[in-house]
Design an enzyme around this catalytic site. Structure first.
Site, PDB file in Angstrom:
ATOM      1  N   PHE A  23      52.291  36.955  26.602  1.00  0.00           N
ATOM      2  CA  PHE A  23      52.422  35.557  27.017  1.00  0.00           C
ATOM      3  C   PHE A  23      51.698  34.602  26.065  1.00  0.00           C
ATOM      4  O   PHE A  23      52.292  33.699  25.460  1.00  0.00           O
ATOM      5  CB  PHE A  23      51.872  35.455  28.443  1.00  0.00           C
ATOM      6  N   VAL A  53      46.517  50.036  21.096  1.00  0.00           N
ATOM      7  CA  VAL A  53      45.142  49.817  20.634  1.00  0.00           C
ATOM      8  C   VAL A  53      44.221  50.974  20.974  1.00  0.00           C
ATOM      9  O   VAL A  53      43.145  51.108  20.384  1.00  0.00           O
ATOM     10  CB  VAL A  53      44.547  48.507  21.209  1.00  0.00           C
ATOM     11  N   TYR A  71      38.112  44.444  36.192  1.00  0.00           N
ATOM     12  CA  TYR A  71      38.670  43.684  35.069  1.00  0.00           C
ATOM     13  C   TYR A  71      37.605  42.792  34.436  1.00  0.00           C
ATOM     14  O   TYR A  71      37.417  42.799  33.211  1.00  0.00           O
ATOM     15  CB  TYR A  71      39.847  42.839  35.549  1.00  0.00           C
TER      16      TYR A  71
END
Length: 354
Positions: free
Chosen positions: A17, A64, A186
């Site tokens: 995004f 990653v 998170y």
């Protein structure tokens, strides 16, 4: 001031995004604009290059968390600037998929740094997209003026419908003052990213810029991922003529910042090696309750009024907003989009896709 010579830029998670919006601003100006992205099906259901990614961007399909992918990439690309956007971002999801969030956000960051060591290359700047989630509940102020960090609301509080902390009011967070105290997995992983990159860049005399984003929304966000924002979810409900359900008592507060303002903040700091490592808060600077947000969206579509459900999510933060005075004073940036204008812009984009 926006840098004019940005050289080769590598953007992790750059097909997402924020990365796509940023590419539209800067990809054509870079010597090379390289994107490393795993095209996760939660965001990219067909694992295809997104149309919103600028044509000048070179897309490398890689992960990653995998050392081999990094080694292959850095054999070809020697970035001057590394923009680290790659992350698992679901606050609620992270409570049940903690390992995946830690692997991508923490181990993915350390794999990246180790790969630069093996490649014998050091970028001149790292730019990290961090999150307001690192603050948790932040600071609150008692009636006598004293402040305290209340920590996480308990399940028992939720069951008693004690939504706020009695006798106190929340204070807006600010990167140079508010002590991070994440209340979600998170948020903890994003704070770990900040600390890891701060330690590594300080040891290598590399510039580090940290931007703590508030709730980002706008055209380009995933319409299929239930963990990446309530604005698109509420919008689709209202388009169907449904009454939007609002958790707790409706007075949960968030700072909703439009994607173009977020991309502009990144554009401003990329190539600016003098920003320092104190995190900058990037938001609209205005707190909006979830009920107010839902009402704006319902009004736009002529949908039924939102309804308060008194449901809750364990680990959810009650109030999350920031003050942006320092950000606007030290960076050549200020938000241009109000919530009302941003909601209108998003509705047209969604209508063309559903």
């Amino acid at each position: 001031m926006v840098a004019t010579d940005i050289g080769t830029v590598l953007v992790t998670g750059g097909a997402g995004f924020i990365g796509c919006a940023l590419s539209q601003r800067l990809a054509a100006r870079a010597d090379r604009w390289v994107v490393l992205d795993n095209l996760h099906p939660q965001v990219h259901p067909n694992a295809e290059r997104p149309a919103e990614l600028h044509p000048a961007a070179e897309l490398v399909h890689g992960d990653v968390t995998k050392a081999a992918d990094w080694d292959s990439l850095l054999a070809d690309v020697r970035p001057d600037i590394l923009v680290h956007l790659a992350a698992e971002t679901g606050t609620a999801q992270s409570l049940h998929e903690a390992t995946r969030h830690a692997e991508v956000n923490v181990v993915g960051t350390t794999q990246m740094l180790d790969a630069f060591g093996r490649a014998g290359h050091t970028p001149r700047q790292f730019v990290l997209s961090s999150s307001r989630a690192v603050y948790g509940e932040g600071e609150w102020q008692r009636e006598d003026g004293s402040t305290f960090a209340p920590g996480q609301r308990s399940h028992a509080q939720f069951e008693r419908k004690e939504w706020d902390f009695a006798g106190a009011r929340p204070l807006p967070s600010e990167g140079s003052r508010t002590r991070p105290a994440p209340t979600s997995v998170y948020g903890a992983t994003k704070l770990a990213q900040e600390n890891i990159l701060s330690a590594w860049t300080s040891s290598h005399d590399v510039a580090l810029t940290i931007l703590r984003f508030q709730n980002v929304y706008g055209p380009g966000q995933s319409l299929i991922n239930p963990y990446t924002g309530i604005v698109s979810l509420f919008s689709q409900m209202a388009m169907r003529g449904e009454s939007i359900p609002v958790y707790e008592d409706g007075r949960i507060t968030r700072d909703f910042v439009y994607i173009e303002d977020v991309a502009a903040s990144l554009e401003t700091v990329i190539g600016d090696l003098a920003t320092g490592s104190t995190p900058f808060d990037v938001g609209s600077g205005v707190g909006t309750t979830i009920l107010e947000l839902a009402q704006h969206i319902a009004d736009f579509h002529g949908a039924p009024a939102p309804h308060v459900t008194e449901q809750y999510r364990d680990g959810d933060v009650r109030h999350a907003e920031c003050t942006i005075q320092r950000t606007t004073a030290e960076l050549d940036w200020k938000p241009e989009w109000s919530v009302e204008r941003g909601i209108a812009g998003l509705q047209q984009w969604i209508a063309e896709r559903v």
